[in-house]
Write a protein that holds these residues in place. Sequence first.
Motif, PDB file in Angstrom:
ATOM      1  N   PHE A   1       0.830  -1.198   0.000  1.00 25.46           N
ATOM      2  CA  PHE A   1       0.000   0.000   0.000  1.00 25.46           C
ATOM      3  C   PHE A   1       0.873   1.259   0.000  1.00 25.46           C
ATOM      4  CE2 PHE A   1      -3.254  -2.986   1.222  1.00 25.46           C
ATOM      5  CZ  PHE A   1      -4.415  -2.431   0.682  1.00 25.46           C
TER       6      PHE A   1
ATOM      7  N   SER B   1       2.473   3.319   6.751  1.00 22.25           N
ATOM      8  CA  SER B   1       1.421   3.166   5.743  1.00 22.25           C
ATOM      9  C   SER B   1       0.045   3.182   6.394  1.00 22.25           C
ATOM     10  CB  SER B   1       1.612   1.863   4.956  1.00 22.25           C
ATOM     11  OG  SER B   1       0.573   1.716   4.001  1.00 22.25           O
TER      12      SER B   1
ATOM     13  N   ALA C   1      -2.576   3.727   4.902  1.00 25.75           N
ATOM     14  CA  ALA C   1      -3.481   3.109   3.927  1.00 25.75           C
ATOM     15  C   ALA C   1      -3.651   1.617   4.195  1.00 25.75           C
ATOM     16  CB  ALA C   1      -2.971   3.335   2.512  1.00 25.75           C
ATOM     17  N   ALA C   2      -2.577   0.943   4.631  1.00 23.79           N
ATOM     18  CA  ALA C   2      -2.670  -0.479   4.932  1.00 23.79           C
ATOM     19  C   ALA C   2      -3.596  -0.718   6.117  1.00 23.79           C
ATOM     20  CB  ALA C   2      -1.286  -1.052   5.224  1.00 23.79           C
TER      21      ALA C   2
ATOM     22  N   TRP D   1      -7.205  -0.202   4.982  1.00 20.36           N
ATOM     23  CA  TRP D   1      -7.648  -1.391   4.239  1.00 20.36           C
ATOM     24  C   TRP D   1      -8.055  -2.503   5.175  1.00 20.36           C
ATOM     25  CZ3 TRP D   1      -4.544  -5.863   4.665  1.00 20.36           C
ATOM     26  CH2 TRP D   1      -5.053  -6.979   3.995  1.00 20.36           C
TER      27      TRP D   1
END
Length: 229
Positions: free
Chosen positions: A17, A75, A77-78, A81
């Motif tokens: 990510f 991250s 974003a990880a 998710w």
Amino acid sequence: LPDFTGVLLGNEVADAFPAHRLFVQDGQLREMYVVEMAEGGFGWQAGDRSAEVADLPKIEMIGRALPDGAILDVSPAAAIWFQQVAAQIERGLALIIDYGYPAETLFTAHRLEGTLRVYRGQQVSDDPFVEPGRHDLTVHVDFSALQRAGERAGLEPAGFTNQGDFLAQLGMGMFLVDLQQEPGMTAEAYLAAKAAIIRLIEPGGLGRFGVLGMSRGIELDPPLTGFRQ
């Protein structure tokens, strides 16, 4: 993804990510940005933190104890998710397998030059500005951040270990013994299978991958087999 009952398996997903590169300056965390250089090509430029990494209390606490110049690749974003997909588990288990560590281990010692890695074929480097767009970029996974994301989605920790121990607890050794007894098994085929398994469990290689388990609605006492000591 609709609500489901079962197992969510994320194998080498979280490390791919988008990531942010933070660094310590005068005891504070700032961010490095990718910019186009006047002489051509790309490079790093320091700046204030972007909104995506403005509120990371765990990372800020770790950063205050690190020397100036230390680099922390993170991250968010990880974590987003994982929280989103974990929320869809009505009953079951999430298994995240990737190269990384809990935050206290990840952001220490020899990793303070950053964990950004650039892969192309069988070659690896830490310079993302060589032939950009032609390489795979990854950063080591912060499993502490993933666990917090799972907990926000209502999951509870089922265990954390490395891939070598996880597979050993699941009976990989006995699998090899049984494989020898398979009808028609040749020495060549057995040795190929053995070599593949060794790659998965060797401590200096893939065996170091982290395995995070989080669950909802399943019994965790005694611990799940793969996470037993």
